[in-house]
Structure formats: C-alpha cells, structure tokens
Motif scaffolding. Structure first.
Motif, PDB file in Angstrom:
ATOM      1  N   CYS A 323       0.822  -1.213   0.000  1.00  0.00           N
ATOM      2  CA  CYS A 323       0.000   0.000   0.000  1.00  0.00           C
ATOM      3  C   CYS A 323       0.853   1.260   0.000  1.00  0.00           C
ATOM      4  N   ALA A 324       1.970   1.222   0.742  1.00  0.00           N
ATOM      5  CA  ALA A 324       2.796   2.425   0.898  1.00  0.00           C
ATOM      6  C   ALA A 324       3.487   2.848  -0.387  1.00  0.00           C
ATOM      7  N   SER A 325       3.487   2.001  -1.403  1.00  0.00           N
ATOM      8  CA  SER A 325       4.104   2.416  -2.669  1.00  0.00           C
ATOM      9  C   SER A 325       3.316   3.553  -3.305  1.00  0.00           C
ATOM     10  N   CYS A 326       2.029   3.661  -2.972  1.00  0.00           N
ATOM     11  CA  CYS A 326       1.211   4.783  -3.432  1.00  0.00           C
ATOM     12  C   CYS A 326       0.866   5.724  -2.280  1.00  0.00           C
ATOM     13  N   ASP A 334      -1.180   9.361   3.074  1.00  0.00           N
ATOM     14  CA  ASP A 334      -0.423   8.359   3.811  1.00  0.00           C
ATOM     15  C   ASP A 334      -0.757   8.429   5.292  1.00  0.00           C
ATOM     16  N   LYS A 335       0.005   7.708   6.101  1.00  0.00           N
ATOM     17  CA  LYS A 335      -0.137   7.779   7.553  1.00  0.00           C
ATOM     18  C   LYS A 335       0.228   9.175   8.013  1.00  0.00           C
ATOM     19  N   VAL A 342       3.727   1.489  13.553  1.00  0.00           N
ATOM     20  CA  VAL A 342       3.339   0.092  13.299  1.00  0.00           C
ATOM     21  C   VAL A 342       4.434  -0.660  12.569  1.00  0.00           C
ATOM     22  N   GLY A 343       5.599  -0.062  12.445  1.00  0.00           N
ATOM     23  CA  GLY A 343       6.693  -0.764  11.791  1.00  0.00           C
ATOM     24  C   GLY A 343       6.393  -1.063  10.345  1.00  0.00           C
ATOM     25  N   ALA A 373       4.261   1.636  25.790  1.00  0.00           N
ATOM     26  CA  ALA A 373       4.596   3.060  25.788  1.00  0.00           C
ATOM     27  C   ALA A 373       5.075   3.561  24.429  1.00  0.00           C
ATOM     28  N   SER A 374       5.300   2.650  23.467  1.00  0.00           N
ATOM     29  CA  SER A 374       5.658   3.108  22.115  1.00  0.00           C
ATOM     30  C   SER A 374       4.510   3.869  21.471  1.00  0.00           C
ATOM     31  N   CYS A 375       3.290   3.481  21.831  1.00  0.00           N
ATOM     32  CA  CYS A 375       2.113   4.158  21.289  1.00  0.00           C
ATOM     33  C   CYS A 375       1.405   4.990  22.348  1.00  0.00           C
TER      34      CYS A 375
END
Length: 478
Positions: A323-326, A334-335, A342-343, A373-375
């Motif tokens: 998905c991230a290619s677009c 994008d995000k 989310v790595g 705690a990462s999120c």
C-alpha cells in the motif's frame, strides 16, 4: 575682254558648279553642310544617297515634306517606305507621329481624339485592337484604358452588384481571378466578399455561404490566411468517438477565435484517454510527476469530468499489496504524523480499501508485548497515555480488627467509617448478640457487633491493589 565675254564666262562657271554638285555628293563628299539648304539631314535621312531625293541630279525643286516621298505613287517615293493602306486615317503630317529614325513606334497624339472613337483606329487592322483574350464588352476603349498604355485598365465597376457574374471576366485569363490558394467559395459571387476597388481587404465573415460542419474544407493549412490545426492540436481523429468530427464540434465560441474549445463537452469517450492525455498536448494534461506508478488506463480511476476526483479500484488488493508504494504522502494520502508506529505492518492489516476509518486495530497485527509506551504516550490519539496527575502507587494493608470486648456501644447508631477515608469499606452485615440489661433495667441494648472478613484476615496484595485502583466508597451509617 569685252563685258559680254566676261558675263558669258561667269554663266558657264555657275552652270559647271551646279552640274558638279551631285557628283561631289555621290563621290562621298562629307564637308557639305546640308543645313545651309534649309533641310537638315537627320535620322535615316543622313545615311541615304543624294540621288534618292535629288532625281536626275536636280537640286532645285526637291520636296521637303514627308508625304511627297513617303506616299505610294509619287515620283519621289520609289524605294522609300510608304504609308500602308491600313494606316490610320488622318490628315496630320507624318512627323506629328513619326520620327526620322523610323516609322515604327509612332507616337500618336490622342489629345484631340473624340471620346468613344478609339475603335475607329484600334480595330486590330489600322491599329492595335482588342486581343483574343479581351473581356467580352461593347464598352468604348477609353471607358477602361488611357491613351498612354493599354495596361492598367480600370473598368468602371460602380454599377456592379452581387447579381453580377464577376467570374465571367475574373477567370484568370481575361482578368485576374481567384488564385490557387483562394478558399473554396463554391458559387458565392466575388462581390460578396470583395469590393470593386480592390481584392483586399476581404469582407469574408463566414455568413456568405453555409459553413456548418465544413470548417476543414478551408481550415486545413492550404488556404492562408485560413489557418489549419496547429502542430500540437489534439489527435482527435485517433479517438474512435471523434474520428470524423469537424472543427465546430468543439470550437463553438464563434468565428473570431479558436479558443474555448471543449472536447469532453461534445464527446464522451470511454477509453483511449492516453491518446491525448500523454503530456504532448498543452490543452490535455498528462500524468503529473507524482502520479501513482501504474500502467492502468486513465479511465480505470478517473472520469472525463474531473481529474481530481479519482476512484482507484482497490478490489483486487490484499494483505500482500504494498500500500505504501502509493500511499506515501505525495502520490496518495499516507499515515499522518499522529499515526501509531506500526513498523512494517501493511495498511491492509488494519484498514479497508473503502476508507481509512474505522480501523480494525486490535493489538494483534504486530508485537506489542512490553512496548505499550511506544504508542501510549499521548502523541498518537486515540492511543491515550498516562494521565497528567497519576496517583502514586503504594501498597496498603487493612486496619487491625478491634476486639469485640473493647468496642463502645453507641446510643442509637454506629458508623463503620474509620478515621482514614481510604480504608472505607461497605458496612459489614451485623450479627446480633445479647448484651446484659442496663442498670435501669429498662432497655436491652441490641447494638450489633460484627467481625468482618476483612478485619479477620490479613490484607492480600490483590486486595491492596484493588483498594488503590478504585476510589473509596462513601461512608455508610446505620
């Protein structure tokens, strides 16, 4: 010598001179001044022999006028050029039109010629007349021509109208006609567009004859100033729905300008978009530099009404789709900066192809153990973080139970709320016990005495945590 004798000698001498003169001219004498006779030898006369004019050596009586020598049948005409039988009928002297150099190139003075009489001489026999390609007309020569030259004739067009058959003269032979690059005008009369004074400027305004759906008949580059398609014009003829279209199928803003054409307002192609929309034609933009990398045709995502509203068909996409290619922020959304980290997890793991929300995130899409705690830092809503004023954590134990023997009875009610509100607990269920009567003997106290489970057993860590985590209940009274 007597006087008579002297006179006789003089006469003989004079006669000898007269007889010797023509002989001297014939033998090439050059020093004789003929002007002294009153007749200058000029032009062709200077080169002829004396006896051509002086017959039989006779000097006296030689005529001085042109006609005597240049008229057929005269004694002096002999081998001279004489007036032809087709000569213009005139009583004027020869030298009024001709020079002594030659009879050719005569200059006739038309000053006294009566108007409308040109053809009496200019009939093709006496003088130059109308040639075979001359306009068919009965008008007098001087109605169009001047006396200086035939060229540059100016016919009087003042009486001509749109009903005049201009092409009967203006056919390219008798008079200038339409050039090879004149627009095809069918049967339209010259006067419909041109004036009688000049061909230019033209009054052509597309109303002189039907032009609907016939633009390309003239606008093909072959008939300037009727321009044709520019080199970067849309190749509409390669699109099936417009292959046979004429100019006015798109150019509808009038005849003054080509601007304002709208292809998609006139045609609704269902394919072949890239025929025009490939970046080669200014009026048909192609893919921008940040377009999604795809070989799908334009119409797979876009409509002909608006490029900005695109609908990518995600129905074939799945968990293995990158998905991230677009969706990288430049090609497609994008995000955002507030998206949880989310790595390398694919968008499809949490989101659907129809919309970003709602998300299917349930903490199973990626490893989260010991990484809360990462999120949960407060920077990635709705993943909340620690409250701004957290309660310090400290283990607590339940208060020690009070022996029943030492409890003070109350007159009418008892409270179970200890001194510290943090140790409040719901009022235990009382177990009645019989107490001795008072000294007055009037009343038996039935004050309940209890022994709660909490006071009977030591506090466990779980109970202590539960008491810290939950707000203390309100005190109860009985």
């Amino acid at each position: 010598m007597s006087l008579l004798h002297r006179l006789l000698c003089l006469l003989l001498l004079w006669a000898g001179l007269l007889a010797a003169s023509p002989v001297a001219a014939q033998t090439g004498r050059k020093d004789f001044d003929h002007l002294s006779t009153g007749f200058a030898l000029q032009g062709a006369h200077a080169n002829v022999r004396c006896e051509s004019c002086h017959l039989n050596g006779q000097l006296k009586g030689t005529p001085r006028d042109c006609a005597t020598c240049h008229t057929s049948g005269s004694n002096w005409s002999r081998n001279n050029v004489v007036k032809s039988t087709q000569h213009v009928q005139t009583t004027q002297r020869c030298d009024s039109c001709h020079s002594t150099r030659s009879f050719d190139n005569a200059r006739f003075d038309h000053a006294g010629t009566a108007a409308g009489t040109c053809a009496s001489c200019h009939n093709g026999v006496t003088a130059t007349g109308k040639n075979a390609g001359h306009l068919a007309t009965n008008a007098s020569c001087d109605s169009c021509h001047i006396t200086a030259t035939w060229a540059g004739a100016r016919p009087d067009h003042s009486g001509y109208t749109s009903a005049t058959d201009c092409a009967s003269c203006h056919n390219g032979r008798q008079a200038s006609g339409k050039s090879t690059n004149h627009i095809p005008s069918g049967s339209a009369n010259c006067l419909s567009c041109h004036g009688t004074g000049s061909w230019k400027p033209s009054r052509w305004n597309h109303t002189q004859q039907p032009v609907a759906a016939q633009c390309a008949s003239c606008h093909n580059g072959s008939y300037p100033p009727a321009d044709g398609r520019s080199s970067n014009h849309l190749p509409y003829q390669q699109v099936s729905v417009s292959a046979s279209a004429n100019c006015d199928a798109c150019h509808k803003s009038g005849y003054a300008s080509w601007s304002g054409a709208r292809f998609h307002a006139s045609f609704s192609p269902t394919g072949q978009c890239a025929t025009c929309h490939n970046g080669s034609y200014a009026s048909a933009p192609g893919k921008p530099g940040n377009h999604i990398a795809t070989t799908a045709p334009c119409e797979a995502c876009h409509s002909s009404g608006n490029w900005s509203v695109s609908k990518v068909d995600h129905s074939g996409f799945g968990a293995t789709t990158n998905c991230a290619s677009c969706h990288n922020g430049s090609t497609a959304s994008d995000k955002g900066a507030s998206h949880i980290p989310v790595g390398s997890t694919n968008c499809f793991s949490c989101h659907s192809t129809g919309t970003w929300k709602p998300s299917k995130w349930n903490h199973t899409q990626t490893v989260v153990t010991a990484q809360c705690a990462s999120c949960h830092t407060g920077r990635y809503p709705p993943a909340d973080g620690k409250p701004t004023t957290p309660r310090p954590w400290s283990p607590r134990s339940a208060p020690a139970a009070t022996p029943a023997a030492t409890r003070r009875p109350t007159a009418s009610r008892a409270t179970t709320c200890p001194t510290s509100r943090s140790a409040c607990r719901p009022a235990p269920t009382a177990t009645p016990a019989t107490r001795p009567a008072t000294a007055a003997g009037t009343r038996a106290a039935s004050t309940p005495t209890t022994t709660s489970a909490a006071s009977a057993a030591p506090a466990t860590p779980a109970a202590t945590w539960a008491r810290w985590a939950s707000p203390p209940p309100p005190c109860t009274t009985a």
